[in-house]
Design a protein around this motif. Structure first.
Motif, mmCIF file in Angstrom:
data_model
loop_
_atom_site.group_PDB
_atom_site.id
_atom_site.type_symbol
_atom_site.label_atom_id
_atom_site.label_comp_id
_atom_site.label_asym_id
_atom_site.label_seq_id
_atom_site.Cartn_x
_atom_site.Cartn_y
_atom_site.Cartn_z
ATOM 1 N N THR A 1 -79.349 24.301 -4.963
ATOM 2 C CA THR A 1 -80.493 25.219 -4.871
ATOM 3 C C THR A 1 -81.262 25.209 -6.182
ATOM 4 O OG1 THR A 1 -79.051 27.074 -5.522
ATOM 5 C CG2 THR A 1 -79.417 26.740 -3.177
ATOM 6 N N LYS A 2 -82.574 25.257 -6.067
ATOM 7 C CA LYS A 2 -83.450 25.280 -7.233
ATOM 8 C C LYS A 2 -84.461 26.406 -7.076
ATOM 9 C CE LYS A 2 -83.123 20.236 -7.860
ATOM 10 N NZ LYS A 2 -83.893 18.971 -7.954
ATOM 11 N N LYS A 3 -84.633 27.180 -8.142
ATOM 12 C CA LYS A 3 -85.566 28.306 -8.102
ATOM 13 C C LYS A 3 -86.996 27.806 -8.019
ATOM 14 C CE LYS A 3 -84.547 32.004 -10.385
ATOM 15 N NZ LYS A 3 -84.333 33.028 -11.432
ATOM 16 N N VAL B 1 -83.680 24.482 -1.146
ATOM 17 C CA VAL B 1 -82.274 24.244 -0.815
ATOM 18 C C VAL B 1 -82.149 22.807 -0.316
ATOM 19 C CG1 VAL B 1 -80.278 25.003 0.514
ATOM 20 C CG2 VAL B 1 -82.024 26.659 -0.154
ATOM 21 N N PHE C 1 -75.593 30.058 4.145
ATOM 22 C CA PHE C 1 -76.946 29.781 4.628
ATOM 23 C C PHE C 1 -76.926 29.720 6.155
ATOM 24 C CE2 PHE C 1 -76.168 27.910 0.537
ATOM 25 C CZ PHE C 1 -77.311 28.146 -0.214
ATOM 26 N N ARG D 1 -71.882 27.337 0.740
ATOM 27 C CA ARG D 1 -72.170 26.652 -0.516
ATOM 28 C C ARG D 1 -70.941 25.861 -0.972
ATOM 29 N NH1 ARG D 1 -75.918 27.063 -4.736
ATOM 30 N NH2 ARG D 1 -76.916 28.924 -3.841
ATOM 31 N N THR E 1 -83.768 19.341 3.739
ATOM 32 C CA THR E 1 -84.297 20.246 2.710
ATOM 33 C C THR E 1 -84.899 21.488 3.347
ATOM 34 O OG1 THR E 1 -84.848 18.329 1.345
ATOM 35 C CG2 THR E 1 -85.862 20.419 0.746
ATOM 36 N N GLY F 1 -82.047 32.323 -1.718
ATOM 37 C CA GLY F 1 -81.314 31.068 -1.650
ATOM 38 C C GLY F 1 -80.568 30.741 -2.932
ATOM 39 N N CYS F 2 -81.148 31.087 -4.076
ATOM 40 C CA CYS F 2 -80.528 30.738 -5.365
ATOM 41 C C CYS F 2 -79.162 31.377 -5.542
ATOM 42 C CB CYS F 2 -81.445 31.152 -6.512
ATOM 43 S SG CYS F 2 -82.885 30.096 -6.705
ATOM 44 N N ALA G 1 -82.111 30.191 6.310
ATOM 45 C CA ALA G 1 -82.763 28.949 5.881
ATOM 46 C C ALA G 1 -83.374 28.251 7.094
ATOM 47 C CB ALA G 1 -81.762 28.040 5.180
ATOM 48 N N SER H 1 -86.171 29.861 -3.254
ATOM 49 C CA SER H 1 -85.560 28.607 -3.671
ATOM 50 C C SER H 1 -85.865 27.426 -2.757
ATOM 51 C CB SER H 1 -84.035 28.783 -3.746
ATOM 52 O OG SER H 1 -83.509 29.016 -2.452
#
Length: 540
Positions: free
Chosen positions: A340-342, A356, A313, A334, A300, A307-308, A269, A354
């Motif tokens: 996390t968002k796709k 993050v 990370f 995590r 962010t 990432g999803c 990341a 993703s």
């Protein structure tokens, strides 16, 4: 995944493996010709007879196209509209018998998926019969072992993964871990010597080199689904090395084994919405507690591959002032505060690209990778391997698309002849082949340097050439993918059917000119290294 005709109670389920055809009946062409009605329809494909009566109404292009050819040899028509995987799925269920005097010319599914391709330029030159100072029998055995694993565990699920966009499931990762594929993905080094599990083909860790690693990446990126390939490999390949190289022994012992077994997943990341190739400008902030035992991370990351589904990370954070001297690398696990968002992208969501978000995440100081405020050098070292990995991807994807396109030009008939008989087509293919082989040679040369240069010399002189390699083959890959789509016409623009593989590669081709450092940044970096190394006493 089957086709179900409820009126006839016929259930056609695609076969996972090449079926053994029964040979109890043989028919003449005259006998087959009698079966040409809607309620009794046979066809001949590749010297074998198939009863398609119950399949007619389910045919995606309608019934009439089959009825018009009932009782005839439709091999040419089949090859004009269908990939061999269609034949693999349904042949055993529709098989009626053999054609008297008929000869089979199709390669078996096992031959196509587990052995070296016999299509010219479909394999790197050593596997086309040329000599090489880089490869030996261990590399061939390794390639075939990996290819067989993929044929058994990955190929049957490719289309389903691409369609759903789901991340590869844990069971597949566990199988990859058990086979030693995840460990091999990190390349040679101390971690592999400490690894106690098997490696593909039974190769010993001490004999494993960067060319074996290169072959592994080539095999996983020739499957015809680059989004899925990224979902299976990318996060670990670029995210775990910082832990192996710069993490404490305690951290390595806790994080590395579950990642190599497939129990856990990791990603890198670095990129942020406001800082892509400009790594020195990262804004994600890690503030050390007054007690000095943990950091609080807020910020962010964006466009993070895998990432999803990641449990860990390897993250670039700002622990100091502005610029590169204030950047650190930190392993974030995590947990509370991590979201996390796709991100929908132009290729399959299998990659798990993703956004993050870290919101007041507590991270132990022991999770620091390398020295505090010394993360930039660690990131740059990691970039060398990442950029080489992307270069391998580019050559592998370009080669598979070229193979697909060569097959198409040999099969497709237009204006009364095969496309391959058109001089303009041959000229375009020649340019693609020349560019690919030049890029492959550059890649193998750089791989040899990675294998033989010391760690210090790699950091000193290899960064610029690696940047040029990645830039060159990224452009080459994008050019080849564009040309392959052009040569395949409308089929190359279609997500299914004859051109689906080329379409998938083309949809992902531009990524490689951006990820790991954009073409523009890397070309400038390489020439700045030239400027720095230039002897000031040298004049015209």
């Amino acid at each position: 995944r089957g086709l179900i005709d409820r009126d006839r109670s016929l259930h056609l389920v695609p076969s996972r493996s090449t079926p053994r055809m029964p040979t109890t009946q043989t028919f003449t062409k005259e006998e087959v010709a009698k079966h040409n009605k809607a309620d009794d329809c046979w066809v001949i494909i590749d010297g074998k007879v198939y009863d398609v009566t119950d399949f007619i109404e389910m045919h995606p292009a309608g019934a009439q196209i089959i009825l018009d050819l009932g009782g005839q040899d439709v091999t040419a028509q089949f090859l004009a509209f269908h990939r061999m995987d269609v034949f693999d799925k349904y042949a055993s269920q529709l098989f009626k018998g053999l054609l008297e005097g008929g000869k089979s010319r199709f390669e078996s599914k096992i031959r196509r998926t587990t052995q070296l391709s016999r299509v010219p330029f479909a394999e790197p030159s050593y596997w086309q019969g040329f000599k090489s100072p880089y490869f030996n029998e261990t590399h061939t055995n390794f390639r075939l072992a990996v290819r067989k694993f993929i044929a058994r565990e990955v190929y049957p699920e490719i289309d389903a993964y691409v369609k759903t966009g789901d991340a590869p499931d844990k069971d597949l990762f566990l199988k990859m871990g058990k086979a030693g594929i995840l460990a091999a993905n990190l390349g040679p080094g101390k971690h592999l010597l400490e690894y106690k599990g098997p490696l593909p083909s039974g190769i010993k860790a001490k004999d494993f080199d960067y060319f074996h690693e290169m072959i592994l990446h080539e095999e996983f990126y020739r499957i015809g689904a680059p989004g899925l390939s990224d979902g299976l490999a990318c996060g670990l390949i670029i995210g775990l090395p910082p832990v192996v190289k710069f993490g404490s022994k305690e951290l390595q012992n806790r994080i590395v084994p579950p990642c190599l077994s497939g129990e856990k997943r990791i990603c890198l990341a670095i990129t942020e919405p406001q800082a892509g190739s400009d790594v020195a400008n990262v804004q994600c902030r890690a503030v050390k507690s007054k007690c000095g035992t943990y950091y609080t991370v807020t910020g962010t990351k964006k466009w993070i591959t895998n990432g999803c589904q990641a449990d860990y990370f390897s993250c670039a954070v700002r622990t100091g002032g502005k610029g590169l001297k204030g950047v650190s690398l930190l392993l974030i696990e995590r947990g509370e505060g991590v979201t996390t968002k796709k991100i929908p992208t132009g290729y399959s969501s299998c990659a798990g690209t993703s956004l993050v978000i870290f919101e007041n995440v507590k991270v132990p100081v022991a999770n620091l990778l390398g020295p505090e405020n010394g993360g930039f050098k660690c990131i740059m070292h990691n970039f060398n391997h990442e950029r080489w990995f992307i270069a391998v991807i580019c050559c592998a994807c370009a080669r598979r698309s070229l193979e697909e396109t060569i097959k198409w030009c040999m099969q497709r008939r237009a204006f009364g002849n095969r496309l391959m008989k058109q001089p303009v087509i041959r000229a375009r293919l020649a340019e693609l082949i020349a560019q690919l082989e030049a890029g492959q040679s550059f890649l193998e040369h750089i791989t040899y340097q990675m294998q033989n240069l010391s760690y210090e010399d790699q950091n000193r002189i290899l960064g610029g050439p690696l940047g040029l390699l990645k830039m060159q083959v990224a452009k080459m890959n994008q050019f080849i993918q564009d040309e392959c789509v052009q040569l395949m016409g409308g089929r190359g623009l279609t997500q299914s059917g004859m051109g689906k593989v080329v379409w998938r590669y083309r949809s992902a081709s531009q990524y490689n000119g951006i990820l790991g450092g954009s073409n523009e940044v890397l070309s400038d970096f390489a020439v700045r290294m030239l400027d720095r190394a230039y002897p000031r006493t040298s004049k015209l």
